[in-house]
Design a protein around this motif. Structure first.
Motif, PDB file in Angstrom:
ATOM      1  N   PHE A  61     -27.974  52.083  64.759  1.00  0.00           N
ATOM      2  CA  PHE A  61     -26.548  52.332  65.124  1.00  0.00           C
ATOM      3  C   PHE A  61     -25.662  51.143  64.596  1.00  0.00           C
ATOM      4  O   PHE A  61     -25.660  50.219  65.045  1.00  0.00           O
ATOM      5  CB  PHE A  61     -25.936  52.864  66.386  1.00  0.00           C
ATOM      6  CG  PHE A  61     -26.457  54.201  66.845  1.00  0.00           C
ATOM      7  CD1 PHE A  61     -26.214  55.484  66.381  1.00  0.00           C
ATOM      8  CD2 PHE A  61     -27.863  54.137  67.828  1.00  0.00           C
ATOM      9  CE1 PHE A  61     -26.929  56.393  66.860  1.00  0.00           C
ATOM     10  CE2 PHE A  61     -28.260  55.161  68.018  1.00  0.00           C
ATOM     11  CZ  PHE A  61     -27.908  56.313  67.751  1.00  0.00           C
ATOM     12  N   LEU A  62     -24.826  51.121  63.342  1.00  0.00           N
ATOM     13  CA  LEU A  62     -24.061  50.262  62.778  1.00  0.00           C
ATOM     14  C   LEU A  62     -22.791  50.290  63.142  1.00  0.00           C
ATOM     15  O   LEU A  62     -22.160  51.306  63.350  1.00  0.00           O
ATOM     16  CB  LEU A  62     -24.264  50.299  61.352  1.00  0.00           C
ATOM     17  CG  LEU A  62     -25.597  50.688  60.743  1.00  0.00           C
ATOM     18  CD1 LEU A  62     -25.626  51.153  59.118  1.00  0.00           C
ATOM     19  CD2 LEU A  62     -26.498  49.559  60.981  1.00  0.00           C
ATOM     20  N   PRO A  63     -22.106  48.986  63.405  1.00  0.00           N
ATOM     21  CA  PRO A  63     -20.618  48.995  64.150  1.00  0.00           C
ATOM     22  C   PRO A  63     -19.844  49.256  62.842  1.00  0.00           C
ATOM     23  O   PRO A  63     -20.297  49.237  61.610  1.00  0.00           O
ATOM     24  CB  PRO A  63     -20.499  47.586  64.453  1.00  0.00           C
ATOM     25  CG  PRO A  63     -21.806  46.827  63.942  1.00  0.00           C
ATOM     26  CD  PRO A  63     -22.618  47.985  63.542  1.00  0.00           C
ATOM     27  N   ALA A  64     -18.512  49.644  63.009  1.00  0.00           N
ATOM     28  CA  ALA A  64     -17.723  49.864  62.104  1.00  0.00           C
ATOM     29  C   ALA A  64     -17.242  48.485  61.495  1.00  0.00           C
ATOM     30  O   ALA A  64     -17.460  47.472  61.818  1.00  0.00           O
ATOM     31  CB  ALA A  64     -16.220  50.693  62.591  1.00  0.00           C
ATOM     32  N   GLY A  65     -16.865  48.546  60.032  1.00  0.00           N
ATOM     33  CA  GLY A  65     -16.374  47.394  59.742  1.00  0.00           C
ATOM     34  C   GLY A  65     -15.606  47.558  58.277  1.00  0.00           C
ATOM     35  O   GLY A  65     -16.089  48.487  57.576  1.00  0.00           O
ATOM     36  N   GLU A  66     -15.067  46.548  57.741  1.00  0.00           N
ATOM     37  CA  GLU A  66     -14.611  46.780  56.406  1.00  0.00           C
ATOM     38  C   GLU A  66     -13.967  48.239  55.716  1.00  0.00           C
ATOM     39  O   GLU A  66     -14.278  48.603  54.844  1.00  0.00           O
ATOM     40  CB  GLU A  66     -15.406  46.297  55.376  1.00  0.00           C
ATOM     41  CG  GLU A  66     -16.046  44.825  55.691  1.00  0.00           C
ATOM     42  CD  GLU A  66     -17.183  44.368  54.575  1.00  0.00           C
ATOM     43  OE1 GLU A  66     -16.934  44.716  53.446  1.00  0.00           O
ATOM     44  OE2 GLU A  66     -17.940  43.624  55.107  1.00  0.00           O
ATOM     45  N   GLY A  67     -13.383  48.836  56.878  1.00  0.00           N
ATOM     46  CA  GLY A  67     -12.357  49.990  56.353  1.00  0.00           C
ATOM     47  C   GLY A  67     -13.509  51.188  56.559  1.00  0.00           C
ATOM     48  O   GLY A  67     -12.950  52.454  56.535  1.00  0.00           O
ATOM     49  N   PHE A  68     -14.517  51.046  57.160  1.00  0.00           N
ATOM     50  CA  PHE A  68     -15.447  52.130  57.445  1.00  0.00           C
ATOM     51  C   PHE A  68     -15.707  52.524  58.643  1.00  0.00           C
ATOM     52  O   PHE A  68     -15.679  51.125  59.462  1.00  0.00           O
ATOM     53  CB  PHE A  68     -16.972  51.766  56.662  1.00  0.00           C
ATOM     54  CG  PHE A  68     -16.580  51.945  55.142  1.00  0.00           C
ATOM     55  CD1 PHE A  68     -16.619  53.169  54.415  1.00  0.00           C
ATOM     56  CD2 PHE A  68     -16.507  50.812  54.416  1.00  0.00           C
ATOM     57  CE1 PHE A  68     -16.575  53.253  53.252  1.00  0.00           C
ATOM     58  CE2 PHE A  68     -16.520  50.909  52.986  1.00  0.00           C
ATOM     59  CZ  PHE A  68     -16.478  52.033  52.336  1.00  0.00           C
ATOM     60  N   GLY A  69     -16.003  53.644  59.236  1.00  0.00           N
ATOM     61  CA  GLY A  69     -16.310  53.765  60.715  1.00  0.00           C
ATOM     62  C   GLY A  69     -17.841  53.522  60.970  1.00  0.00           C
ATOM     63  O   GLY A  69     -18.540  53.033  60.088  1.00  0.00           O
ATOM     64  N   PRO A  70     -18.224  53.706  62.127  1.00  0.00           N
ATOM     65  CA  PRO A  70     -19.481  53.332  62.514  1.00  0.00           C
ATOM     66  C   PRO A  70     -20.565  54.351  61.834  1.00  0.00           C
ATOM     67  O   PRO A  70     -20.172  55.200  61.095  1.00  0.00           O
ATOM     68  CB  PRO A  70     -19.642  53.454  64.155  1.00  0.00           C
ATOM     69  CG  PRO A  70     -18.674  54.623  64.081  1.00  0.00           C
ATOM     70  CD  PRO A  70     -17.511  54.212  63.227  1.00  0.00           C
ATOM     71  N   GLY A  71     -21.868  54.064  61.726  1.00  0.00           N
ATOM     72  CA  GLY A  71     -22.957  54.705  60.957  1.00  0.00           C
ATOM     73  C   GLY A  71     -24.120  54.545  61.539  1.00  0.00           C
ATOM     74  O   GLY A  71     -24.337  54.062  62.660  1.00  0.00           O
ATOM     75  N   ILE A  72     -25.261  55.215  60.901  1.00  0.00           N
ATOM     76  CA  ILE A  72     -26.718  55.272  61.150  1.00  0.00           C
ATOM     77  C   ILE A  72     -27.485  54.783  60.141  1.00  0.00           C
ATOM     78  O   ILE A  72     -27.115  54.813  58.954  1.00  0.00           O
ATOM     79  CB  ILE A  72     -27.209  56.591  61.916  1.00  0.00           C
ATOM     80  CG1 ILE A  72     -27.087  57.473  60.761  1.00  0.00           C
ATOM     81  CG2 ILE A  72     -26.360  56.972  63.241  1.00  0.00           C
ATOM     82  CD1 ILE A  72     -27.594  59.010  61.143  1.00  0.00           C
TER      83      ILE A  72
END
Length: 98
Positions: A61-72
């Motif tokens: 699970f990837l954290p949100a960052g640089e104008g994008f929400g979290p991801g997988i």
């Protein structure tokens, strides 16, 4: 990281695991898993168990960052080829190999 319910649902779909199997691996009921995927509230402990079970299968699970929400991110080995198309629209013929 507390993962949004939508990512738990997306991760299960991405690795193509059934509700029954994931619920068993997470130690929650199938109903609890269905509630998570329907964006209904469940206990924090249940949500964490489901997240842990997905992570045990290699989901990141990837954290949100640089104008994008979290991801997988899922391991390559978990991705499968699409199944052969079974539905045949009216008037369209799909030739099958012998």
């Amino acid at each position: 990281m507390k993962v949004p319910y939508q990512l738990l649902r997306a991760a299960r779909a991405a690795i193509d695991i059934t509700h029954v199997d994931l619920a068993r691996e997470a130690g929650v009921s199938k109903r609890t898993l269905v509630r998570i995927e329907a964006l209904q509230g469940v206990s924090e402990a249940s949500r964490e168990r489901v997240q842990s079970a997905l992570e045990a299968r290699g989901v990141m699970f990837l954290p949100a960052g640089e104008g994008f929400g979290p991801g997988i991110r899922v391991p390559d080995k978990m991705l499968t080829a699409p199944a052969e198309r079974r539905y045949q629209p009216p008037g369209k013929r799909i030739d099958r190999k012998p």
